[in-house]
Scaffold this active site. Structure first.
Site, PDB file in Angstrom:
ATOM      1  N   HIS A 158      -8.638  44.693   4.995  1.00  0.00           N
ATOM      2  CA  HIS A 158      -7.784  44.710   6.186  1.00  0.00           C
ATOM      3  C   HIS A 158      -6.300  44.791   5.834  1.00  0.00           C
ATOM      4  CE1 HIS A 158     -11.188  44.088   8.736  1.00  0.00           C
ATOM      5  NE2 HIS A 158     -11.437  42.881   8.293  1.00  0.00           N
ATOM      6  N   ASP A 193     -18.753  46.551   5.048  1.00  0.00           N
ATOM      7  CA  ASP A 193     -18.462  45.285   5.710  1.00  0.00           C
ATOM      8  C   ASP A 193     -18.743  45.414   7.206  1.00  0.00           C
ATOM      9  OD1 ASP A 193     -16.514  42.688   4.976  1.00  0.00           O
ATOM     10  OD2 ASP A 193     -16.377  43.296   7.068  1.00  0.00           O
ATOM     11  N   HIS A 195     -16.860  44.514   9.527  1.00  0.00           N
ATOM     12  CA  HIS A 195     -15.604  44.886  10.178  1.00  0.00           C
ATOM     13  C   HIS A 195     -15.080  46.197   9.589  1.00  0.00           C
ATOM     14  CE1 HIS A 195     -15.648  40.377  10.450  1.00  0.00           C
ATOM     15  NE2 HIS A 195     -15.372  40.680  11.702  1.00  0.00           N
ATOM     16  N   ASP A 282     -21.256  40.328   5.526  1.00  0.00           N
ATOM     17  CA  ASP A 282     -21.195  39.784   6.873  1.00  0.00           C
ATOM     18  C   ASP A 282     -21.922  40.648   7.912  1.00  0.00           C
ATOM     19  OD1 ASP A 282     -19.257  41.687   6.425  1.00  0.00           O
ATOM     20  OD2 ASP A 282     -17.580  40.447   7.063  1.00  0.00           O
TER      21      ASP A 282
END
Length: 338
Positions: A158, A193, A195, A282
């Site tokens: 990120h 991931d 996200h 995740d």
């Protein structure tokens, strides 16, 4: 399998983050390291400490202005009367082509995208050695390894070139890919991931020399919200070199692997000769973020699919948070690559 970890990565110990207007315990804790290390060792990984590649490879991805901020903001913040121990912004510019303030508060708002990237006394040291860990794994594949694993913590995907966010400060996957490019290789980054890897996308969005591919929960109702749509294909020289595959919340193993097949086709078309796998665990059905429903066995099959590319793999740890199956999921994935 060679694996890398530096004990100084435990120096970052964030206490809280804000979500839905509420102070919550931060899930990106040093205890993740022990669970992930045990999972990697169960798959046969042998850990070593990374060497220090210096600031050069980090500065090839992140601006010197941002790196100065990360190294100096915490002691500056502590000089503010009544300041909390962690640097958490309370104001953000509505656009970034504006004044660059001298104030620590203003610079925090400029360089931190959200309230999920608190900076404390040990944050820079941990982030620095997390990046060195990714570089060590990248170097290993240039020396002949087929797979190497970097237990990077804090994670990185990120983080933009001058912006922290979502538990991330230095973009380890991007740093590794840029270093591989500097060694004459043609890297692709495959982000699995839950996200979207918005920072990675942002770093390479206008470039055609690194392919970026991300599979993730649809951002219309999931972090990071403003990035990750299928229409985001790159710009300028990078047009067609960014592929986003947003998935419906609750997508299971079969749905995930169907999208992964599209991702692997794009990587083959790019002609990548090395793959940086931004590995988030995740996406698992029991992860606290509850975005997708990949099973532990599903991680093995996903890894089998990625291994079918027949290219060297640099596996860089991204997300995956405290839950009983975290280490087992990493074991399943790494065994699947082998």
């Amino acid at each position: 399998m060679k694996a890398f970890l530096d004990p100084r990565q435990s120096a970052h110990d964030p206490q809280m983050f804000m979500a839905n207007g509420t102070r919550l315990p931060n899930p990106e804790k040093p205890a993740r390291i022990g669970m992930l290390r045990a999972g990697a060792e169960a798959a046969g990984a042998r850990f070593a400490a990374p060497r220090d590649f210096g600031m050069g490879p980090i500065a090839a991805v992140h601006t010197p202005e941002y790196l100065t901020f990360l190294q100096t903001i915490h002691p500056r913040w502590q000089r503010i009367a009544g300041a909390a121990d962690e640097v958490i912004p309370n104001i953000h510019p509505d656009r970034r082509m504006v004044n660059y303030p001298k104030s620590a508060v203003g610079q925090a708002g400029y360089h931190q995208a959200d309230t999920a990237c608190p900076i404390a006394a040990g944050t820079w040291e941990a982030a620095y050695w997390s990046a060195q860990t990714a570089l060590a794994a990248a170097e290993t594949v240039t020396l002949g390894a087929r797979v190497s694993y970097a237990l990077c913590r804090p994670p990185g995907h990120h983080a933009f070139g001058d912006l922290a966010g979502g538990f991330c400060f230095l973009n380890n996957s991007a740093i590794a890919a840029q270093w591989l490019l500097s060694r004459g290789l043609r890297p692709a980054i495959l982000d699995v991931d839950v996200h979207h890897g918005n920072g990675t996308q942002g770093i390479f969005y206008q470039r055609g020399d690194v392919l970026t591919v991300s599979l993730h929960a649809d951002p219309d109702r999931f972090y990071p919200f403003f990035w990750g749509g299928a229409q985001e294909r790159g710009e300028g020289a990078g047009l067609g070199c960014n592929l986003n595959l947003p998935l419906a919340r609750g997508t299971d193993d079969d749905g995930y692997r169907a999208a992964l097949a599209t991702a692997l086709t794009r990587i083959r078309a790019f002609g990548a000769d090395v793959i940086v796998v931004a590995l988030g665990l995740d996406a698992h059905e029991d992860d606290p973020f509850q975005g997708l429903r990949v099973t532990t066995d599903g991680f093995t099959r996903i890894a089998n699919d990625i291994a079918s590319l027949g290219r060297p793999l640099v596996v860089v740890q991204e997300g995956g948070y405290m839950q009983p199956k975290l280490g087992h999921n990493l074991t399943a994935f790494l065994r699947g690559l082998a």
